[in-house]
Design a protein around this motif. Structure first.
Motif, PDB file in Angstrom:
ATOM      1  N   ARG A 102       0.823  -1.205   0.000  1.00 22.98           N
ATOM      2  CA  ARG A 102       0.000   0.000   0.000  1.00 22.98           C
ATOM      3  C   ARG A 102       0.861   1.260   0.000  1.00 22.98           C
ATOM      4  N   ALA A 103       2.004   1.202   0.697  1.00 21.22           N
ATOM      5  CA  ALA A 103       2.888   2.357   0.760  1.00 21.22           C
ATOM      6  C   ALA A 103       3.554   2.648  -0.578  1.00 21.22           C
ATOM      7  N   LYS A 104       3.666   1.619  -1.423  1.00 14.19           N
ATOM      8  CA  LYS A 104       4.303   1.795  -2.736  1.00 14.19           C
ATOM      9  C   LYS A 104       3.340   2.305  -3.797  1.00 14.19           C
ATOM     10  N   GLU A 105       2.062   2.373  -3.462  1.00 11.28           N
ATOM     11  CA  GLU A 105       1.088   2.854  -4.432  1.00 11.28           C
ATOM     12  C   GLU A 105       1.299   4.338  -4.704  1.00 11.28           C
ATOM     13  N   PRO A 106       1.106   4.789  -5.951  1.00 12.75           N
ATOM     14  CA  PRO A 106       1.297   6.215  -6.275  1.00 12.75           C
ATOM     15  C   PRO A 106       0.412   7.100  -5.411  1.00 12.75           C
ATOM     16  N   GLY A 107       1.006   8.121  -4.841  1.00 16.41           N
ATOM     17  CA  GLY A 107       0.250   9.069  -4.031  1.00 16.41           C
ATOM     18  C   GLY A 107       0.012   8.623  -2.613  1.00 16.41           C
ATOM     19  N   ALA A 108       0.494   7.431  -2.247  1.00 14.78           N
ATOM     20  CA  ALA A 108       0.271   6.951  -0.885  1.00 14.78           C
ATOM     21  C   ALA A 108       1.163   7.699   0.088  1.00 14.78           C
ATOM     22  N   HIS A 109       0.644   7.987   1.269  1.00 23.10           N
ATOM     23  CA  HIS A 109       1.424   8.649   2.309  1.00 23.10           C
ATOM     24  C   HIS A 109       2.363   7.641   2.931  1.00 23.10           C
ATOM     25  N   ARG A 110       3.628   7.965   2.996  1.00 23.86           N
ATOM     26  CA  ARG A 110       4.620   7.050   3.548  1.00 23.86           C
ATOM     27  C   ARG A 110       5.113   7.593   4.863  1.00 23.86           C
ATOM     28  N   ALA A 111       4.871   6.866   5.920  1.00 25.82           N
ATOM     29  CA  ALA A 111       5.347   7.263   7.241  1.00 25.82           C
ATOM     30  C   ALA A 111       6.847   7.040   7.317  1.00 25.82           C
ATOM     31  N   PRO A 112       7.585   7.855   8.058  1.00 23.81           N
ATOM     32  CA  PRO A 112       9.038   7.668   8.178  1.00 23.81           C
ATOM     33  C   PRO A 112       9.368   6.353   8.859  1.00 23.81           C
ATOM     34  N   ASP A 113      10.441   5.735   8.393  1.00 26.07           N
ATOM     35  CA  ASP A 113      10.894   4.476   8.972  1.00 26.07           C
ATOM     36  C   ASP A 113      11.773   4.785  10.165  1.00 26.07           C
ATOM     37  N   PRO A 114      11.364   4.423  11.395  1.00 28.69           N
ATOM     38  CA  PRO A 114      12.160   4.748  12.572  1.00 28.69           C
ATOM     39  C   PRO A 114      13.497   4.037  12.595  1.00 28.69           C
ATOM     40  N   ALA A 115      13.675   3.018  11.752  1.00 30.96           N
ATOM     41  CA  ALA A 115      14.937   2.290  11.734  1.00 30.96           C
ATOM     42  C   ALA A 115      15.992   3.002  10.904  1.00 30.96           C
ATOM     43  N   ARG A 116      15.594   4.088  10.171  1.00 29.91           N
ATOM     44  CA  ARG A 116      16.531   4.815   9.348  1.00 29.91           C
ATOM     45  C   ARG A 116      16.780   6.202   9.951  1.00 29.91           C
ATOM     46  N   VAL A 117      18.018   6.646   9.917  1.00 31.91           N
ATOM     47  CA  VAL A 117      18.368   7.977  10.369  1.00 31.91           C
ATOM     48  C   VAL A 117      19.182   8.639   9.270  1.00 31.91           C
TER      49      VAL A 117
END
Length: 321
Positions: free
Chosen positions: A302-317
């Motif tokens: 669902r996150a890869k769908e065009p226009g989908a809102h992507r929440a930040p990944d807490p595992a990445r800085v």
């Protein structure tokens, strides 16, 4: 600027390794037996109605008796699992079209008396017109009885049941038709068992095709159908179904012995399928990966769908470089 993963990617797990879902507490003999007997009853009523209308009394009578006996055993298994008979009666206090349990309870309440009246009047010879009408009514409702239990178990959070909701009704319909056809081949002389043989062959083909289609479309949730007790039962069901259908198509018309053996194989195959479905569901509820992994895959898709809102990944800085 580039992103660098500072912590390893999370894996599915639950607190203390406990299951994510409450495991079904049902007994296999009760619920899998309820599924099998209900399907056999419904399909037998449909077969009996067809035999009645086409002048095959030697097939219609055993099919009616089978329907009555099977639905009685199915209801007994359900009530035994519920613990007290009044719990089934309590389900009739509500009529809720969106609830498979509510609709199933009313369906059984309407179907059972019709199946009983059709069988009793045939055996006793009393009230033949009423019995004929009851048999036809049971045949119509019987087609629903064969499949409503598939809707019932798929309308749960159990992964290996829920993920098969598209094909499970076809699996149950085919399984029920092959079982009823098999019993008709055992009980009726070959000269009048033509509809039973056709139901057996078509039901076996539908069951085998629907099971294969279901397993291919379920993703990870199909895994329990190929492992453990469920896997052994499903492999046995496939072998018995192929052997029974082949015997029904090639040998049963000419040999009474072949008809009986083929019918017994198809009955056993149908029972193995229902027990396999039951045990696969229990296994999938026990292991948290069958719940967590598909959920994460759906979220990622669902996150890869065009226009989908992507929440930040807490595992990445964000790190310089």
């Amino acid at each position: 600027m580039r992103e660098r993963r500072m912590v390893p990617k999370g894996e599915f797990r639950s607190y203390y390794g406990m299951p994510v879902l409450n495991q079904p507490t049902w007994k296999a003999a009760d619920i899998a037996g309820y599924l099998f007997m209900g399907g056999l009853a419904g399909a037998s009523s449909a077969l009996a109605a067809g035999a009645e209308l086409t002048g095959r009394p030697a097939l219609a009578r055993p099919a009616k008796i089978t329907a009555l006996g099977a639905i009685s055993l199915s209801a007994a298994a359900l009530i035994h699992d519920l613990g007290r008979p009044e719990r089934f009666a309590n389900m009739l206090r509500v009529f809720k079209p969106t609830s498979p349990m509510s609709m199933g309870s009313w369906l059984l309440a309407a179907y059972g008396p019709l199946a009983g009246l059709g069988a009793v009047t045939d055996v006793t010879g009393l009230f033949p017109r009423a019995g004929r009408a009851a048999s036809c009514g049971a045949g119509v409702l019987g087609s629903l009885v064969t499949t409503y239990t598939a809707v019932l178990i798929c309308d749960t959070a159990v992964p290996s049941w829920h993920e098969g909701y598209r094909q499970m009704p076809f699996v149950f319909a085919g399984s029920a038709a092959s079982a009823a056809g098999g019993l008709g081949m055992i009980a009726a002389p070959p000269a009048q068992a033509g509809p039973a043989r056709r139901a057996a062959v078509l039901g076996a083909a539908l069951e085998l095709g629907a099971v294969e289609r279901m397993r291919r479309s379920m993703g990870l949730a199909a895994e329990p159908y190929g492992a453990g007790r469920a896997g052994r039962l499903l492999r046995a069901a496939t072998a018995l179904s192929v052997a029974g259908a082949a015997g029904a198509a090639v040998l049963a018309r000419r040999s009474r012995t072949a008809a009986i053996l083929s019918g017994a194989a198809l009955l056993a195959s149908s029972a193995c399928t229902r027990f396999a479905v039951f045990h696969a569901g229990v296994a999938s509820a026990r292991d948290p990966k069958y719940t967590v992994v598909p959920q994460r895959e759906r979220l990622e898709a669902r996150a890869k769908e065009p226009g989908a809102h992507r929440a930040p990944d807490p595992a990445r800085v964000t790190a310089p470089g």
